[in-house]
Design a protein around this motif. Structure first.
Motif, PDB file in Angstrom:
ATOM      1  N   ASP A 262       7.941  -6.335 -10.836  1.00  0.00           N
ATOM      2  CA  ASP A 262       8.121  -7.785 -10.767  1.00  0.00           C
ATOM      3  C   ASP A 262       7.505  -8.238  -9.448  1.00  0.00           C
ATOM      4  N   GLY A 263       6.245  -7.928  -9.249  1.00  0.00           N
ATOM      5  CA  GLY A 263       5.598  -8.147  -7.955  1.00  0.00           C
ATOM      6  C   GLY A 263       5.297  -6.804  -7.325  1.00  0.00           C
ATOM      7  N   THR A 264       6.259  -6.257  -6.584  1.00  0.00           N
ATOM      8  CA  THR A 264       6.096  -4.955  -5.937  1.00  0.00           C
ATOM      9  C   THR A 264       6.364  -3.822  -6.928  1.00  0.00           C
ATOM     10  N   PRO A 265       5.498  -2.794  -6.989  1.00  0.00           N
ATOM     11  CA  PRO A 265       5.773  -1.639  -7.852  1.00  0.00           C
ATOM     12  C   PRO A 265       7.041  -0.915  -7.396  1.00  0.00           C
ATOM     13  N   MET A 266       7.921  -0.616  -8.343  1.00  0.00           N
ATOM     14  CA  MET A 266       9.182   0.052  -8.057  1.00  0.00           C
ATOM     15  C   MET A 266       9.377   1.210  -9.026  1.00  0.00           C
ATOM     16  N   ALA A 267      10.213   2.165  -8.635  1.00  0.00           N
ATOM     17  CA  ALA A 267      10.538   3.294  -9.507  1.00  0.00           C
ATOM     18  C   ALA A 267      12.036   3.560  -9.432  1.00  0.00           C
ATOM     19  N   THR A 268      12.612   3.916 -10.565  1.00  0.00           N
ATOM     20  CA  THR A 268      14.008   4.330 -10.649  1.00  0.00           C
ATOM     21  C   THR A 268      14.052   5.723 -11.261  1.00  0.00           C
ATOM     22  N   THR A 269      14.590   6.668 -10.531  1.00  0.00           N
ATOM     23  CA  THR A 269      14.635   8.042 -11.003  1.00  0.00           C
ATOM     24  C   THR A 269      16.023   8.627 -10.772  1.00  0.00           C
TER      25      THR A 269
ATOM     26  N   LEU B  60      21.246   8.418  -9.091  1.00  0.00           N
ATOM     27  CA  LEU B  60      20.091   7.578  -9.372  1.00  0.00           C
ATOM     28  C   LEU B  60      19.624   6.899  -8.094  1.00  0.00           C
ATOM     29  N   THR B  61      18.325   6.674  -8.003  1.00  0.00           N
ATOM     30  CA  THR B  61      17.807   5.918  -6.872  1.00  0.00           C
ATOM     31  C   THR B  61      16.636   5.064  -7.322  1.00  0.00           C
ATOM     32  N   THR B  62      16.535   3.876  -6.753  1.00  0.00           N
ATOM     33  CA  THR B  62      15.403   2.979  -6.964  1.00  0.00           C
ATOM     34  C   THR B  62      14.733   2.759  -5.619  1.00  0.00           C
ATOM     35  N   PHE B  63      13.408   2.729  -5.610  1.00  0.00           N
ATOM     36  CA  PHE B  63      12.686   2.615  -4.343  1.00  0.00           C
ATOM     37  C   PHE B  63      11.322   1.973  -4.577  1.00  0.00           C
ATOM     38  N   CYS B  64      10.734   1.491  -3.501  1.00  0.00           N
ATOM     39  CA  CYS B  64       9.399   0.913  -3.553  1.00  0.00           C
ATOM     40  C   CYS B  64       8.383   2.017  -3.846  1.00  0.00           C
ATOM     41  N   ALA B  65       7.530   1.789  -4.850  1.00  0.00           N
ATOM     42  CA  ALA B  65       6.536   2.784  -5.248  1.00  0.00           C
ATOM     43  C   ALA B  65       5.115   2.271  -5.030  1.00  0.00           C
ATOM     44  N   ALA B  66       4.950   1.391  -4.055  1.00  0.00           N
ATOM     45  CA  ALA B  66       3.623   0.888  -3.699  1.00  0.00           C
ATOM     46  C   ALA B  66       3.017   1.814  -2.651  1.00  0.00           C
ATOM     47  N   GLY B  67       1.911   2.473  -2.975  1.00  0.00           N
ATOM     48  CA  GLY B  67       1.326   3.468  -2.080  1.00  0.00           C
ATOM     49  C   GLY B  67       1.001   2.941  -0.704  1.00  0.00           C
TER      50      GLY B  67
ATOM     51  N   ARG C 258      36.996  13.250  -9.593  1.00  0.00           N
ATOM     52  CA  ARG C 258      36.421  12.525 -10.725  1.00  0.00           C
ATOM     53  C   ARG C 258      34.900  12.488 -10.610  1.00  0.00           C
ATOM     54  N   PRO C 259      34.176  12.417 -11.728  1.00  0.00           N
ATOM     55  CA  PRO C 259      32.717  12.300 -11.639  1.00  0.00           C
ATOM     56  C   PRO C 259      32.300  10.910 -11.154  1.00  0.00           C
ATOM     57  N   TRP C 260      31.173  10.851 -10.484  1.00  0.00           N
ATOM     58  CA  TRP C 260      30.659   9.600  -9.935  1.00  0.00           C
ATOM     59  C   TRP C 260      29.358   9.210 -10.623  1.00  0.00           C
ATOM     60  N   VAL C 261      29.107   7.921 -10.674  1.00  0.00           N
ATOM     61  CA  VAL C 261      27.771   7.389 -10.938  1.00  0.00           C
ATOM     62  C   VAL C 261      27.324   6.739  -9.637  1.00  0.00           C
ATOM     63  N   VAL C 262      26.342   7.335  -8.975  1.00  0.00           N
ATOM     64  CA  VAL C 262      25.818   6.792  -7.719  1.00  0.00           C
ATOM     65  C   VAL C 262      24.428   6.245  -7.986  1.00  0.00           C
ATOM     66  N   TRP C 263      24.258   4.941  -7.752  1.00  0.00           N
ATOM     67  CA  TRP C 263      22.932   4.321  -7.889  1.00  0.00           C
ATOM     68  C   TRP C 263      22.570   3.682  -6.554  1.00  0.00           C
ATOM     69  N   LEU C 264      21.708   4.375  -5.808  1.00  0.00           N
ATOM     70  CA  LEU C 264      21.228   3.844  -4.531  1.00  0.00           C
ATOM     71  C   LEU C 264      19.957   3.050  -4.812  1.00  0.00           C
ATOM     72  N   ASP C 265      20.144   1.765  -5.025  1.00  0.00           N
ATOM     73  CA  ASP C 265      19.059   0.860  -5.411  1.00  0.00           C
ATOM     74  C   ASP C 265      18.440   0.271  -4.145  1.00  0.00           C
ATOM     75  N   TYR C 266      17.576   1.072  -3.529  1.00  0.00           N
ATOM     76  CA  TYR C 266      16.891   0.620  -2.312  1.00  0.00           C
ATOM     77  C   TYR C 266      15.833  -0.429  -2.684  1.00  0.00           C
ATOM     78  N   ASP C 267      15.521  -1.308  -1.757  1.00  0.00           N
ATOM     79  CA  ASP C 267      14.372  -2.196  -1.973  1.00  0.00           C
ATOM     80  C   ASP C 267      13.245  -1.846  -1.000  1.00  0.00           C
ATOM     81  N   GLU C 268      13.306  -0.639  -0.441  1.00  0.00           N
ATOM     82  CA  GLU C 268      12.332  -0.206   0.553  1.00  0.00           C
ATOM     83  C   GLU C 268      11.703   1.108   0.106  1.00  0.00           C
ATOM     84  N   VAL C 269      10.719   1.568   0.896  1.00  0.00           N
ATOM     85  CA  VAL C 269      10.104   2.863   0.626  1.00  0.00           C
ATOM     86  C   VAL C 269      11.088   3.979   0.967  1.00  0.00           C
ATOM     87  N   LEU C 270      10.856   5.128   0.364  1.00  0.00           N
ATOM     88  CA  LEU C 270      11.637   6.302   0.726  1.00  0.00           C
ATOM     89  C   LEU C 270      11.149   6.864   2.055  1.00  0.00           C
TER      90      LEU C 270
END
Length: 318
Positions: free
Chosen positions: A223-230, A143-150, A109-121
């Motif tokens: 919402d405070g820390t810059p984040m990105a979801t791609t 999908l993944t979400t991660f900290c995008a603060a340089g 079956r197809p999956w929806v994977v969302w790895l919603d990290y709260d840390e840097v990659l």
């Protein structure tokens, strides 16, 4: 310590807007896959907000949440909102390969994977994403979400080297010709989002995956820390044209050009702003001042863009 120990992820307005956009996009793309038998895999913590949306809005029943923290794992088992959510204990980079290796009941079956990290990659997380590009079933979403603060990746003098070390040629070095560019948070957020998209796309080419990887999601929010979801779709060959056509439509909002940076607003402020919308002209700072309060121009623009998705939070008890 996991941020779930001290942040209530259910009451962040820009994260909430990001979720609405993402699930709207998933719903539109899933429309082309008539047999709705998706598996949802994510990091639900104790809040399970995205799991609730996956079930309510996408009709997904088979759901797996991964939790590494022992205390949060016990809490997650207690808090899961639906019987069909399975909570697994461990690190996602250990649990996911085992699921793919041993769970024949969901591999067809197809999956929806969302790895919603709260840390840097880092290298471990990118290896995990690469492995999923290689191994997820056809028509899956990754999908993944991660900290995008340089500054969370390296000091300014070492930052570009660190990004090239992580993403190789996928990181857009040409956007950072001056030192001041490294301090431009929206530019950094967008560059990191694009870098992950390029990295995953290159991986699909490297392994010659049929259907490849089609970018469909690139959202930044703060919402405070810059984040990105791609992320994007790993389509079967016969699904490619439908996905490409959909994400190229003018009303596809999940490949955003600007970060979601609406401010936290009171109910009175939200109602006052909405009373001026929709409006063919962009609201100005003077328009807001005439209402009796004040906001920055970029905050006003972001609210106008997302006013229909801006959440209302209420206190149920005291």
């Amino acid at each position: 310590m996991s941020s779930s120990q001290y942040i209530d992820f259910s009451v962040r307005q820009n994260k909430a807007i990001e979720r609405v956009l993402l699930f709207d996009g998933l719903r539109r793309l899933m429309h082309y896959h008539k047999e709705n038998n998706y598996v949802y895999v994510g990091l639900g913590s104790v809040w399970f907000i995205d799991f609730d949306m996956a079930h309510r809005e996408l009709g997904i029943e088979t759901m797996i949440s991964i939790e590494s923290d022992e205390v949060l794992f016990r809490r997650a088992q207690f808090n899961k909102p639906y019987r069909t959510i399975e909570v697994m204990h461990g690190k996602s980079h250990d649990v996911l390969p085992e699921l793919i290796k041993s769970r024949d009941d969901i591999l067809s079956r197809p999956w929806v994977v969302w790895l919603d990290y709260d840390e840097v990659l880092n290298e471990t997380k990118l290896d995990e994403l690469s492995a999923l590009v290689s191994s997820l079933p056809g028509n899956s979403f990754l999908l993944t979400t991660f900290c995008a603060a340089g500054h969370r990746y390296a000091r300014p003098s070492e930052r570009i080297d660190r990004f090239q070390e992580l993403f190789g040629d996928a990181f857009p070095v040409e956007r950072f010709k001056a030192a001041k560019d490294l301090k431009d948070e929206p530019k950094m957020m967008a560059a990191l989002g694009d870098a992950v998209i390029g990295y995953l796309k290159a991986k699909s080419v490297e392994i010659a995956r049929p259907g490849g990887f089609i970018p469909a999601f690139n959202l930044q929010y703060q919402d405070g820390t810059p984040m990105a979801t791609t992320g994007g779709v790993l389509p079967d060959v016969d699904f490619v044209d439908a996905v490409r056509d959909e994400v190229n439509k003018a009303d596809w909002l999940c490949l955003a050009k600007r970060p979601i940076i609406t401010p936290p607003l009171t109910a009175k402020e939200v109602a006052s702003l909405r009373s001026l919308l929709p409006n063919p002209s962009l609201l100005s700072r003077n328009d807001v001042r005439e209402l009796g309060f004040d906001l920055m121009e970029d905050q006003i623009a972001s609210f106008v863009e997302h006013y229909l998705r801006y959440p209302s939070f209420v206190q149920a008890v005291r």
